[in-house]
Design a protein around this motif. Sequence first.
Motif, mmCIF file in Angstrom:
data_model
loop_
_atom_site.group_PDB
_atom_site.id
_atom_site.type_symbol
_atom_site.label_atom_id
_atom_site.label_comp_id
_atom_site.label_asym_id
_atom_site.label_seq_id
_atom_site.Cartn_x
_atom_site.Cartn_y
_atom_site.Cartn_z
ATOM 1 N N LYS A 223 -10.987 17.654 2.399
ATOM 2 C CA LYS A 223 -10.176 16.725 0.799
ATOM 3 C C LYS A 223 -8.885 16.980 1.337
ATOM 4 O O LYS A 223 -8.190 16.140 0.397
ATOM 5 N N ALA A 224 -8.233 17.460 2.176
ATOM 6 C CA ALA A 224 -6.534 17.808 2.780
ATOM 7 C C ALA A 224 -6.834 15.838 3.295
ATOM 8 O O ALA A 224 -5.457 15.574 3.495
ATOM 9 N N HIS A 225 -7.759 15.671 4.348
ATOM 10 C CA HIS A 225 -7.267 14.439 5.234
ATOM 11 C C HIS A 225 -8.769 13.997 5.533
ATOM 12 O O HIS A 225 -8.030 12.382 5.986
ATOM 13 N N ALA A 226 -9.793 12.941 4.770
ATOM 14 C CA ALA A 226 -10.269 12.732 4.615
ATOM 15 C C ALA A 226 -10.515 11.762 3.965
ATOM 16 O O ALA A 226 -10.829 11.756 2.350
ATOM 17 N N LEU A 227 -10.380 10.463 3.672
ATOM 18 C CA LEU A 227 -11.052 9.121 3.170
ATOM 19 C C LEU A 227 -12.426 9.591 3.360
ATOM 20 O O LEU A 227 -12.694 8.153 4.278
ATOM 21 N N THR B 57 -14.348 5.957 -1.978
ATOM 22 C CA THR B 57 -13.953 7.359 -2.650
ATOM 23 C C THR B 57 -13.403 7.212 -3.852
ATOM 24 O O THR B 57 -12.739 6.152 -3.933
ATOM 25 N N HIS B 58 -13.485 7.595 -5.241
ATOM 26 C CA HIS B 58 -13.129 7.920 -6.500
ATOM 27 C C HIS B 58 -12.410 8.957 -6.268
ATOM 28 O O HIS B 58 -12.610 10.349 -6.833
ATOM 29 N N PHE B 59 -10.738 8.495 -5.967
ATOM 30 C CA PHE B 59 -9.648 9.737 -5.764
ATOM 31 C C PHE B 59 -9.567 10.645 -7.277
ATOM 32 O O PHE B 59 -9.407 12.131 -6.844
ATOM 33 N N GLU B 60 -9.851 10.431 -8.250
ATOM 34 C CA GLU B 60 -9.963 10.998 -9.115
ATOM 35 C C GLU B 60 -10.739 12.817 -9.612
ATOM 36 O O GLU B 60 -10.650 13.996 -9.401
ATOM 37 N N SER B 61 -12.123 13.104 -9.301
ATOM 38 C CA SER B 61 -12.763 13.305 -9.167
ATOM 39 C C SER B 61 -13.399 13.973 -7.956
ATOM 40 O O SER B 61 -13.328 14.982 -7.871
ATOM 41 N N PHE B 62 -12.853 13.192 -6.424
ATOM 42 C CA PHE B 62 -12.467 13.832 -5.485
ATOM 43 C C PHE B 62 -11.629 14.585 -5.570
ATOM 44 O O PHE B 62 -11.718 15.752 -4.803
ATOM 45 N N VAL B 63 -11.024 14.563 -5.881
ATOM 46 C CA VAL B 63 -9.491 15.833 -6.071
ATOM 47 C C VAL B 63 -9.729 16.672 -7.123
ATOM 48 O O VAL B 63 -9.628 18.075 -6.597
ATOM 49 N N ARG B 64 -10.792 16.976 -7.582
ATOM 50 C CA ARG B 64 -11.044 17.799 -8.678
ATOM 51 C C ARG B 64 -12.230 18.410 -8.295
ATOM 52 O O ARG B 64 -11.690 20.252 -8.373
ATOM 53 N N GLY C 207 -13.936 17.882 -5.855
ATOM 54 C CA GLY C 207 -13.952 18.510 -3.795
ATOM 55 C C GLY C 207 -15.343 17.641 -2.705
ATOM 56 O O GLY C 207 -16.145 17.378 -3.786
ATOM 57 N N PRO C 208 -16.085 18.110 -1.636
ATOM 58 C CA PRO C 208 -16.462 17.554 -0.954
ATOM 59 C C PRO C 208 -17.717 18.827 -0.913
ATOM 60 O O PRO C 208 -17.467 19.803 -1.365
ATOM 61 N N LEU C 209 -19.368 17.962 -0.804
ATOM 62 C CA LEU C 209 -20.704 19.157 -1.014
ATOM 63 C C LEU C 209 -20.232 19.358 0.871
ATOM 64 O O LEU C 209 -21.117 18.151 1.562
ATOM 65 N N VAL C 210 -20.277 19.932 1.003
ATOM 66 C CA VAL C 210 -20.395 19.798 2.862
ATOM 67 C C VAL C 210 -22.456 20.199 3.147
ATOM 68 O O VAL C 210 -22.292 21.162 2.531
ATOM 69 N N ILE C 211 -22.431 18.950 3.806
ATOM 70 C CA ILE C 211 -23.904 19.406 4.868
ATOM 71 C C ILE C 211 -24.178 20.141 5.824
ATOM 72 O O ILE C 211 -23.368 20.193 6.065
ATOM 73 N N GLU C 212 -24.485 21.201 5.841
ATOM 74 C CA GLU C 212 -25.058 21.752 7.657
ATOM 75 C C GLU C 212 -25.637 21.423 8.051
ATOM 76 O O GLU C 212 -25.543 21.251 9.224
ATOM 77 N N ARG C 213 -27.327 21.357 7.704
ATOM 78 C CA ARG C 213 -28.393 20.957 8.684
ATOM 79 C C ARG C 213 -28.572 20.033 8.045
ATOM 80 O O ARG C 213 -29.154 20.239 6.885
ATOM 81 N N GLY C 214 -29.854 19.514 8.869
ATOM 82 C CA GLY C 214 -31.469 18.580 7.915
ATOM 83 C C GLY C 214 -32.471 18.905 8.680
ATOM 84 O O GLY C 214 -32.600 18.867 10.344
#
Length: 460
Positions: A14-18, A22-29, A31-38
């Motif tokens: 959230k602090a460093h990745a573009l 990106t929709h800035f307003e909703s991303f700031v609100r 944040g990301p969904l972190v995917i760990e494995r598949g």
Amino acid sequence: MSADTNLDIAALDKAHALHPWTHFESFVRDGPLVIERGSGCSLWDSDGREYLDAVGGLWCTNIGLGRREMAETIAAQAEKLAFSNTFVDMTNGPSALLSAKLAELAPGDLNHVHLTTGGSTAVDSAYRMVAYYQRCSGRPDKTHVIARDSSYHGSSFATISIGKRSGDKMPEFEYLSEGIHHVSAPDCYRAIGERSEAEFCDDLVVEFEAKINEIGPDKVGGFFAEPIQASGGVVVPPKGYLKRMAEVCQKHDILFIADEVVTGFGRLGHWFASWDEFGVQPDIICCAKGLSSGYQPIGAMIFSDRIWDAMQGDRWYASGFTYAGHPVACAAALKNIEIIEREGLLAHATKVGQYFEDRLGQLENLPMVGDVRGRKLMLCVENVADKATKALLPDDLDVGKRIADAAEARGLMVRPMGHLNVMSPPLVITQSQVDFVAETLELAIKEVTDQLVRDGIRIG
């Protein structure tokens, strides 16, 4: 990962990745969904929640995730030869073998391959090839290109300009306009009106001829077309449309460039859809995504003997990419193709894809579903306010995202695109997983419909 590590990843991102798009307003609100494995068709987030990924990554995880033999192939090639450039007169084994394999799989005389780093760079290379080929052929002014409304061809400066998808052209960016033209999308649901499908097709071909004459047949060098317009709303053309457009191109010495970045490598049950699905022999095919099933970034522009022959002589082809023909990426693509062949995934995609069409087609009975369209493992649900008029819900309701969120809460990932929900699952999806997709998406649509009605929004 520990819970603290999970939080750190989300916070760092959230602090460093573009992120792309990106929709800035909703991303700031949010944040990301972190995917760990598949594994296979499934993803797990950093909290351990499982999702069936009906998006297929981004139209790309064709053989499914977590394949040990893919990981072993990539590791072995990285140990043997991690990199070797392919500029001028250098090559490596995986690059040469992959080029030969693509020439074998491609239709007709598409016997030559320019490897790239992905779909955007493949289409960008095709755009440059149009002018190069035409000038080599003694037609220096024949550099203009035509594409379609609602098309998406990539995100490089040239390819985002060639595309014309709603929401892609932002006022903060600059785009090419000189020499790039557009004609109507072959959208049978939205544009056919009171016409028959055959009449609609006739009108589209007449419009194409008129656009060529308006620009000048001596100036138009290429036509870009996705066999099915993917990110533009899974737009399936009327019967005979692509073949007739190709015939117009042949008449005017216009290169027909098939953007098969999405449709290639099994999404419609074929290696390539142009010939096998639509009976069109392109001059150039652009591919990526399913070429490696997302295990490595790679793309390719496959082109004809006619183009190759015209370029010969005392001249340079001054275009390419550092990582074109990357040995690790090419080894991954070769192993991916081997798996598709060995496991009969094209036939499986045809069979389960037909079942997918049938099951999702039942959603058209819902009040908010105006259209379910696509073919095989490339489908889209269009949500509307009124089925009779096809009127859309207001943009600010973001109905596709609401449905995607409701599905995600139930363990299903579908892609929201405005009022659409798009699906392109891995080719390895099973009938029982298709049932889960259809049943879960139905529940999500019903939930969102009920919410909207309670909020005073009229549906139907």
